[in-house]
Design an enzyme around this catalytic site. Sequence first.
Site, PDB file in Angstrom:
ATOM      1  N   THR A   1       0.834  -1.205   0.000  1.00  0.00           N
ATOM      2  CA  THR A   1       0.000   0.000   0.000  1.00  0.00           C
ATOM      3  C   THR A   1       0.869   1.255   0.000  1.00  0.00           C
ATOM      4  OG1 THR A   1      -0.036  -0.132   2.396  1.00  0.00           O
ATOM      5  CG2 THR A   1      -1.954  -1.027   1.243  1.00  0.00           C
ATOM      6  N   ASP A   2       2.110   1.142   0.510  1.00  0.00           N
ATOM      7  CA  ASP A   2       2.906   2.372   0.727  1.00  0.00           C
ATOM      8  C   ASP A   2       3.230   3.099  -0.578  1.00  0.00           C
ATOM      9  OD1 ASP A   2       4.809   0.445  -0.056  1.00  0.00           O
ATOM     10  OD2 ASP A   2       6.304   1.048   1.450  1.00  0.00           O
TER      11      ASP A   2
ATOM     12  N   GLY B   1      17.587 -10.565   4.237  1.00  0.00           N
ATOM     13  CA  GLY B   1      16.775 -11.398   3.352  1.00  0.00           C
ATOM     14  C   GLY B   1      15.591 -12.066   4.029  1.00  0.00           C
TER      15      GLY B   1
ATOM     16  N   SER C   1      16.156  -5.229   6.228  1.00  0.00           N
ATOM     17  CA  SER C   1      17.589  -5.094   6.530  1.00  0.00           C
ATOM     18  C   SER C   1      18.281  -4.067   5.629  1.00  0.00           C
ATOM     19  CB  SER C   1      18.289  -6.445   6.446  1.00  0.00           C
ATOM     20  OG  SER C   1      18.149  -6.991   5.157  1.00  0.00           O
ATOM     21  N   SER C   2      17.850  -3.926   4.383  1.00  0.00           N
ATOM     22  CA  SER C   2      18.533  -2.925   3.547  1.00  0.00           C
ATOM     23  C   SER C   2      18.164  -1.525   4.021  1.00  0.00           C
ATOM     24  CB  SER C   2      18.237  -3.132   2.058  1.00  0.00           C
ATOM     25  OG  SER C   2      16.874  -3.015   1.774  1.00  0.00           O
TER      26      SER C   2
ATOM     27  N   GLU D   1      17.502   3.484  -1.952  1.00  0.00           N
ATOM     28  CA  GLU D   1      17.189   2.082  -2.293  1.00  0.00           C
ATOM     29  C   GLU D   1      16.955   1.959  -3.807  1.00  0.00           C
ATOM     30  OE1 GLU D   1      16.448  -0.538   0.209  1.00  0.00           O
ATOM     31  OE2 GLU D   1      16.056  -2.020  -1.355  1.00  0.00           O
TER      32      GLU D   1
ATOM     33  N   ASP E   1       9.651   0.859   5.122  1.00  0.00           N
ATOM     34  CA  ASP E   1      10.753   0.293   5.913  1.00  0.00           C
ATOM     35  C   ASP E   1      11.607   1.399   6.529  1.00  0.00           C
ATOM     36  OD1 ASP E   1       9.688  -1.826   4.526  1.00  0.00           O
ATOM     37  OD2 ASP E   1      11.503  -2.301   3.412  1.00  0.00           O
TER      38      ASP E   1
HETATM   39  C1  GLA Z   1       8.909  -4.044   0.833  1.00  0.00           C
HETATM   40  C2  GLA Z   1       9.133  -2.585   0.458  1.00  0.00           C
HETATM   41  C3  GLA Z   1       8.166  -1.682   1.204  1.00  0.00           C
HETATM   42  C4  GLA Z   1       6.736  -2.170   1.041  1.00  0.00           C
HETATM   43  C5  GLA Z   1       6.629  -3.651   1.347  1.00  0.00           C
HETATM   44  C6  GLA Z   1       5.247  -4.212   1.098  1.00  0.00           C
HETATM   45  O1  GLA Z   1       9.243  -4.251   2.170  1.00  0.00           O
HETATM   46  O2  GLA Z   1      10.449  -2.214   0.771  1.00  0.00           O
HETATM   47  O3  GLA Z   1       8.299  -0.360   0.751  1.00  0.00           O
HETATM   48  O4  GLA Z   1       6.238  -1.883  -0.245  1.00  0.00           O
HETATM   49  O5  GLA Z   1       7.544  -4.415   0.600  1.00  0.00           O
HETATM   50  O6  GLA Z   1       4.345  -3.625   1.968  1.00  0.00           O
END
Ligand code: GLA
Length: 326
Positions: free
Chosen positions: A18-19, A98, A103-104, A136, A148
């Site tokens: 959704t982000d 992973g 983690s990234s 990223e 994240d």
């Molecule tokens: C990964 C992406 C996030 C988000 C999720 C799914 O973690 O890095 O930005 O889109 O997938 O919610």
Amino acid sequence: MRRRFRAPGRVNLIGDHTDYVGGLVLPIAVDLGVEVEVEPAERIALSSEGATVEVAADGAGEVDGWGRYPAAVAAELAALGRRPVGMDGEVTSDLPAGAGLGSSAALEVAVAVALCALADFALGPLELASACRRAEHRAVGVPCGVLDQAASLLGRAGAALLLDCTTLEYRYVPLPSELAVVVVDSGERALAETGYAERQQELAAGMPSRVRHVETENRRVRDAVAALERGDTTKLGDIFRESHESLGEDYEVSTPELDRLVDRAYAAGAVAARMTGGGFGGSIVVLAARNDAAPLAQELGGRIVRASDGAREITPRRTDSRPGRA
Ligand code: GLA
């Protein structure tokens, strides 16, 4: 003097995929993360498990592997006007890479807070999260949202972060003390990059099942917040189950192993369970009654995580006793 900075990983309680379309997310930062211990230098030289990466203080230079992340962060911060102060030191992590625990992003954020601190460059947490999100993209081409990085910067002990990815407004939702969070790694390390970008393109093209996932998932985030605030665990269980099904059937990012783990979690007495993060492997998140959490984690091969504070400097403060002085 060396300074230490720590950035946590994250587990998204609900609100996945959704982000990047401006939806709602509800992550916690966890008590696992990435640390950098550094001193100012002319260039950026970071080592991790014996491998050193080196780039200019503004990120310029050729790097591969994990070095792409710090280089990209430095480049994004330089574009925002950070003075080119380099740093020399170590990167360590107790956050499995992973496993779908961000983690990234934790690496990006740890490097970013260190680079900002060493250059006395102040940015708000969401500006910094957005810079790390762009890093990223720059580093590995993954068109991720801000989930994240925002969780790693804004996490708070004992609470989840409700973030609106359109307005970037947020508030904290306290987690009921009788609930514990367990994460279980599926061990699957599918190459998510292609599928992740593909889902976004399908969504942008208006594919009905993709759109339906996003619309229903946003509603579920609101409902989950209300259920957490009422302490309605039955409702939470239903919402998490629906979210998992929507991610599997409508968005098609779950895997048979993630499905199996979610079923096993409910069978073992979980309050709520669903895949979390980008999918194609990675982890599931489980809410369990506090007393059930340890046996449940053991049965599923998972671990209990605690909602934790976001990224910060953790350099020990100098004590008042100064050796050599009377
Ligand atoms: C990964 C992406 C996030 C988000 C999720 C799914 O973690 O890095 O930005 O889109 O997938 O919610």
